[in-house]
Write an enzyme that holds these catalytic residues in place. Structure first.
Site, short mmCIF file in Angstrom:
data_model
loop_
_atom_site.label_atom_id
_atom_site.label_comp_id
_atom_site.label_asym_id
_atom_site.label_seq_id
_atom_site.Cartn_x
_atom_site.Cartn_y
_atom_site.Cartn_z
N LYS A 94 0.85 -1.19 0.00
CA LYS A 94 0.00 0.00 0.00
C LYS A 94 0.89 1.25 0.00
O LYS A 94 1.98 1.25 0.60
CB LYS A 94 -0.90 -0.02 1.23
CG LYS A 94 -1.98 1.05 1.24
CD LYS A 94 -2.90 0.87 2.44
CE LYS A 94 -3.94 1.98 2.52
NZ LYS A 94 -4.85 1.82 3.67
N SER A 138 -9.63 1.73 2.73
CA SER A 138 -8.75 2.46 1.84
C SER A 138 -7.71 1.58 1.15
O SER A 138 -7.04 2.05 0.22
CB SER A 138 -8.05 3.57 2.62
OG SER A 138 -7.23 3.03 3.63
N SER A 177 -9.83 -0.53 7.11
CA SER A 177 -9.29 -0.34 5.76
C SER A 177 -8.61 -1.57 5.17
O SER A 177 -8.25 -1.56 3.99
CB SER A 177 -8.31 0.83 5.74
OG SER A 177 -9.00 2.03 5.97
#
Lengths: 508, 93
Positions: A69, A144, A168
């Site tokens: 990420k 996210s 997330s």
């Protein structure tokens, strides 16, 4: 059951005596990932390609490719956090989690798309491009960590790291039909993770199987002198979850037989559990109406599976969860505004035009930060303002303490808790961008574990009538990740969802 | 909350707002106020024994000290949950 290796653990078993076969598989996966990425939109930056070495083949996580990420620092790679403000930022150091993965032979190959600074539940709050759901191109991949989840679901990476502040990792795992593990807060070092809300942030794992998540997690976990909040944690067993059986072999019942598993009392009546009659609380539970019928039926099915495996189901009220969303909204905004004050453009990031520092500071942040980030900064400033602090911030902190006490009481009685991950399946892209409250509601089932800091695991368990993934979420007491994964593995085997992945390299 | 207060918050948080952004932001803050209104206090938590006692003396938005305090609060809360050996529970701090 699929006749090709879907997970890292399966591939290691299938190619145990054939390292060249494993190398060939990995090369094909990478080739297909690069060829199909534009369509999926999960990757924002590719890392330099590296040949697969003999050492890679012999290491615990080698030679499998993994994605990262964009808010986890990796030396020499873009750590853009999904923000225009950090578009050109190249990290000069690696996060502890990245160092530990590399030491275990992991081959990090790409940086994935995400909501700006992790603020969102659809990965759409970014100006750097968002992923689509591999199961349905007009649905969200969640957020996210949506890029990481979409890439893993599509078979472009064996696993990926994400960060979980209010869900997330788990919510995108739910949307994309993959496993999402959020460890206990403090279990994995946050050194190198760009801070959003420090008391909630955790680095988590997305994978296609519980055993893979466990294998990656045990490489990540452990104290780190560079993150004081990771010190003092109980030791983690370094054992695999099972005796590493092939997926076709039955799982021993031992991890689940006799287990006391909490199930939501407040969803019980609708779920049709006869033995809960008369135990339901008064009407008005906010969680129940929000849950889609397919997810309610899925919850019921998972409860039956655990009961079949020998678990004792114990009704537990989720009533205190109603306050979690408000509490989280206040605390994450308060911590975000303080964390994001560091982005002033003086040392790194976008530097705005202006004759003085103040003017440059204002211009850079105004230009570089997106609307959702600005919204949370303003909310955070508001809840910390004089006159409002008592009303919001202190009240939210007190509520958080009551929620922790609630989980302490629950886990004195049960070993784990089974509940939904999200109230809906993957929702249409763009449908909640202009409705922040609807977006926040996506996390209604994931936020309580984040506030309490307990570990949680999302396991895909099937699909609904539209072919969108369904999932179950398991919660466990602090530091009990192994027990959590053992139950999760039993549930995964029972659901038999792994073989139903739609991944492009299925017919290699 | 009105536009004037919002502009003060924005300036101190390092943001410039356009006129067209304000209605939406004011609405968001109203939603927050409604949401947080659901937080009922059912506790005599020590967090409430001395809430904001210096509130009147503080500026209308965060001072640098507040930023540090938010982090300190966050870490104390989170560490206290786990009763990590060697780290005092927040009630003891």
């Amino acid at each position: 059951m699929a006749d090709y290796p879907v997970t890292m653990t399966q591939a290691q078993l299938v190619y145990a005596d054939d390292p060249e076969g494993l190398r060939h598989l990995e090369e094909q996966v990478q080739r297909i990932a690069r060829a199909n990425q534009e369509e999926l939109g999960a990757v924002t930056h590719w890392l330099p390609a590296r040949e697969i070495s003999a050492a890679d083949l012999a290491s615990p996580l080698g030679p499998f490719s993994a994605f990262l990420k964009a808010n986890i620092a990796c030396e020499g790679a873009s750590t853009h956090c999904g923000s225009l403000f950090l578009t050109d930022y190249i990290s000069p150091f690696s996060a502890t989690a990245v160092e530990r993965l590399c030491a275990a032979g992991s081959r990090l190959t790409a940086i994935t798309a995400m909501d700006e600074f992790g603020m969102g539940s659809s990965s759409e709050f970014t100006s750097l491009g968002h992923p689509v759901n591999p199961w349905h191109p007009r649905r969200t991949a969640g957020g996210s960590s949506g890029g990481s989840a979409a890439a893993v679901a599509a078979g472009h990476a064996w696993y990926a790291l994400g960060s979980d502040t209010g869900g997330s990792v788990r919510q995108p795992a739910h949307c994309c039909g993959v496993v999402g593990l959020k460890p206990t807060w403090g279990r994995v070092s946050r050194y190198g993770l760009v801070a959003f809300a420090s008391s909630l942030d955790t680095i988590g794992v997305l994978s296609r199987g519980v055993e893979d998540a466990w294998a990656v997690f045990r490489c990540l976990a452990g104290p780190d002198p560079r993150d004081g909040t990771s010190l003092g944690q109980p030791p983690l067993t370094n054992q695999p979850l099972t005796t590493e059986l092939l997926p076709t072999q039955p799982l021993p019942a031992a991890p689940v037989k006799g287990l006391r598993c909490g199930i939501p009392l407040d969803l019980g009546e609708t779920a049709g559990l006869d033995d809960l009659s008369g135990l339901n609380g008064p009407p008005g539970m906010a969680l129940e109406p929000a849950l889609e019928p397919a997810l309610l039926a899925n919850q019921n099915r998972c409860q039956e599976w655990l009961r079949d495996l020998g678990a004792e189901l114990v009704p537990v009220s989720l009533r205190p969860w109603q306050k979690a969303l408000a509490c989280y909204t206040v605390l994450n905004a308060a911590e975000a505004v303080s964390n994001l004050l560091r982005f002033d453009g003086s040392l790194y990031g976008l530097r705005g035009e202006g004759e003085t520092f103040q003017k440059s500071f204002l211009a850079g942040r105004t230009q570089g930060l997106g609307p959702e980030v600005k919204r949370r900064i303003l909310l955070g400033s508001h809840v910390l303002s004089a006159g409002y602090r008592d009303r919001y911030y202190w009240r939210a902190r007190a509520t958080r303490q009551t929620l922790v006490k609630y989980f302490e009481d629950i886990f004195a009685d049960v070993d784990c808790l089974l509940c939904p991950t999200a109230p809906t399946t993957a929702f249409p892209l763009g449908s909640r961008v202009d409705d922040p409250q609807a977006m926040r509601n996506s996390d209604i089932f994931t936020i309580p574990a984040s506030l309490a800091g307990i570990p949680a695991l999302t396991i895909p368990t099937g699909t609904d009538a539209n072919g969108l993934p369904l999932s179950a979420q398991l919660l466990a007491p602090w530091w009990a990740e192994k027990e959590l994964c053992q139950v999760g593995l039993a549930l995964e085997r029972q659901a038999s969802f792994q073989g139903r992945k739609v991944i492009p390299w299925a017919n290699l | 909350m009105d536009k004037k207060h919002l502009l003060v918050l924005a300036r101190r948080a390092g943001l410039q707002l356009e006129e067209k952004e304000m209605p939406g932001l004011l609405q968001d803050i109203q939603v927050l106020e409604d949401l947080v209104g659901t937080l009922e206090l059912e506790t005599d938590s020590p967090a409430l024994t001395h809430p904001g006692e210096h509130a009147e003396a503080m500026p209308p938005t965060m001072a640098p000290h507040d930023v540090q305090q938010v982090h300190k609060n966050a870490m104390m809360d989170a560490q206290g949950f786990f009763r990590i050996p060697g780290v005092a529970h927040r009630k003891e701090l």
